[in-house]
Design a protein around this motif. Structure first.
Motif, PDB file in Angstrom:
ATOM      1  N   SER A  93       0.825  -1.205   0.000  1.00 39.67           N
ATOM      2  CA  SER A  93       0.000   0.000   0.000  1.00 39.67           C
ATOM      3  C   SER A  93       0.863   1.261   0.000  1.00 39.67           C
ATOM      4  O   SER A  93       0.505   2.263  -0.621  1.00 39.67           O
ATOM      5  N   LEU A  94       2.000   1.231   0.657  1.00 37.44           N
ATOM      6  CA  LEU A  94       2.906   2.381   0.630  1.00 37.44           C
ATOM      7  C   LEU A  94       3.486   2.595  -0.766  1.00 37.44           C
ATOM      8  O   LEU A  94       3.625   3.740  -1.215  1.00 37.44           O
ATOM      9  N   LEU A  95       3.800   1.518  -1.466  1.00 37.59           N
ATOM     10  CA  LEU A  95       4.292   1.641  -2.839  1.00 37.59           C
ATOM     11  C   LEU A  95       3.221   2.223  -3.765  1.00 37.59           C
ATOM     12  O   LEU A  95       3.521   3.064  -4.618  1.00 37.59           O
ATOM     13  N   ILE A  96       1.989   1.789  -3.590  1.00 39.41           N
ATOM     14  CA  ILE A  96       0.892   2.322  -4.396  1.00 39.41           C
ATOM     15  C   ILE A  96       0.683   3.804  -4.094  1.00 39.41           C
ATOM     16  O   ILE A  96       0.470   4.614  -4.997  1.00 39.41           O
ATOM     17  N   LEU A  97       0.770   4.168  -2.821  1.00 37.60           N
ATOM     18  CA  LEU A  97       0.629   5.570  -2.431  1.00 37.60           C
ATOM     19  C   LEU A  97       1.739   6.419  -3.038  1.00 37.60           C
ATOM     20  O   LEU A  97       1.482   7.505  -3.579  1.00 37.60           O
ATOM     21  N   ILE A  98       2.966   5.946  -2.993  1.00 32.60           N
ATOM     22  CA  ILE A  98       4.094   6.685  -3.579  1.00 32.60           C
ATOM     23  C   ILE A  98       3.895   6.830  -5.094  1.00 32.60           C
ATOM     24  O   ILE A  98       4.152   7.887  -5.670  1.00 32.60           O
ATOM     25  N   GLY A  99       3.407   5.782  -5.736  1.00 34.48           N
ATOM     26  CA  GLY A  99       3.138   5.859  -7.173  1.00 34.48           C
ATOM     27  C   GLY A  99       2.053   6.876  -7.502  1.00 34.48           C
ATOM     28  O   GLY A  99       2.164   7.631  -8.475  1.00 34.48           O
ATOM     29  N   ALA A 100       0.999   6.922  -6.699  1.00 33.46           N
ATOM     30  CA  ALA A 100      -0.083   7.870  -6.940  1.00 33.46           C
ATOM     31  C   ALA A 100       0.384   9.304  -6.727  1.00 33.46           C
ATOM     32  O   ALA A 100       0.056  10.206  -7.516  1.00 33.46           O
ATOM     33  N   VAL A 101       1.152   9.538  -5.691  1.00 33.67           N
ATOM     34  CA  VAL A 101       1.673  10.881  -5.433  1.00 33.67           C
ATOM     35  C   VAL A 101       2.628  11.298  -6.549  1.00 33.67           C
ATOM     36  O   VAL A 101       2.580  12.444  -7.023  1.00 33.67           O
ATOM     37  N   THR A 102       3.463  10.381  -7.000  1.00 36.39           N
ATOM     38  CA  THR A 102       4.381  10.678  -8.103  1.00 36.39           C
ATOM     39  C   THR A 102       3.606  11.017  -9.376  1.00 36.39           C
ATOM     40  O   THR A 102       3.944  11.981 -10.071  1.00 36.39           O
ATOM     41  N   ALA A 103       2.574  10.257  -9.682  1.00 36.16           N
ATOM     42  CA  ALA A 103       1.768  10.525 -10.874  1.00 36.16           C
ATOM     43  C   ALA A 103       1.070  11.876 -10.768  1.00 36.16           C
ATOM     44  O   ALA A 103       0.982  12.625 -11.755  1.00 36.16           O
ATOM     45  N   TRP A 162       3.692  14.605 -11.301  1.00 38.53           N
ATOM     46  CA  TRP A 162       4.089  14.609 -12.706  1.00 38.53           C
ATOM     47  C   TRP A 162       3.036  15.349 -13.536  1.00 38.53           C
ATOM     48  O   TRP A 162       3.368  16.164 -14.393  1.00 38.53           O
ATOM     49  N   ALA A 163       1.752  15.055 -13.274  1.00 34.79           N
ATOM     50  CA  ALA A 163       0.677  15.704 -14.028  1.00 34.79           C
ATOM     51  C   ALA A 163       0.657  17.207 -13.772  1.00 34.79           C
ATOM     52  O   ALA A 163       0.440  17.995 -14.700  1.00 34.79           O
ATOM     53  N   VAL A 164       0.884  17.621 -12.544  1.00 31.45           N
ATOM     54  CA  VAL A 164       0.908  19.049 -12.238  1.00 31.45           C
ATOM     55  C   VAL A 164       2.088  19.723 -12.928  1.00 31.45           C
ATOM     56  O   VAL A 164       1.943  20.803 -13.510  1.00 31.45           O
ATOM     57  N   ASN A 165       3.240  19.105 -12.912  1.00 29.01           N
ATOM     58  CA  ASN A 165       4.429  19.705 -13.531  1.00 29.01           C
ATOM     59  C   ASN A 165       4.344  19.752 -15.049  1.00 29.01           C
ATOM     60  O   ASN A 165       5.006  20.567 -15.682  1.00 29.01           O
ATOM     61  N   HIS A 166       3.550  18.885 -15.659  1.00 31.08           N
ATOM     62  CA  HIS A 166       3.415  18.865 -17.112  1.00 31.08           C
ATOM     63  C   HIS A 166       2.129  19.542 -17.581  1.00 31.08           C
ATOM     64  O   HIS A 166       1.632  19.263 -18.675  1.00 31.08           O
ATOM     65  N   ASP A 167       1.569  20.422 -16.745  1.00 31.53           N
ATOM     66  CA  ASP A 167       0.407  21.268 -17.086  1.00 31.53           C
ATOM     67  C   ASP A 167      -0.825  20.473 -17.506  1.00 31.53           C
ATOM     68  O   ASP A 167      -1.582  20.899 -18.370  1.00 31.53           O
ATOM     69  N   GLN A 168      -1.056  19.349 -16.909  1.00 28.08           N
ATOM     70  CA  GLN A 168      -2.241  18.568 -17.230  1.00 28.08           C
ATOM     71  C   GLN A 168      -3.507  19.176 -16.632  1.00 28.08           C
ATOM     72  O   GLN A 168      -4.603  18.887 -17.090  1.00 28.08           O
TER      73      GLN A 168
END
Length: 61
Positions: free
Chosen positions: A11-21, A24-30
């Motif tokens: 669950s911690l890995l999934i949480l880290i993946g979701a936060v990373t995604a 990433w979306a915020v930094n790429h102006d999504q």
């Protein structure tokens, strides 16, 4: 009880993946333009209606 040893790190890995995604979306102006995508289906529908009107009503000579 042993399943907790698997589920917590998973669950911690999934949480880290979701936060990373998310970052990433915020930094790429999504999330830059949130209004236009909601209007696209309406614009497509009006274009479709205009095209259908042109097909059903032949031009007057």
């Amino acid at each position: 009880m042993n399943i907790i040893l698997i589920m917590i790190p998973l669950s911690l890995l999934i949480l880290i993946g979701a936060v990373t995604a998310f970052f990433w979306a915020v930094n790429h102006d999504q999330f830059e333009d949130l209004n236009s995508p909601g209007l696209l289906p309406i614009a497509d529908a009006t274009d479709e209606e205009k095209r259908r009107e042109g097909e059903t009503h032949p031009p007057v000579r």
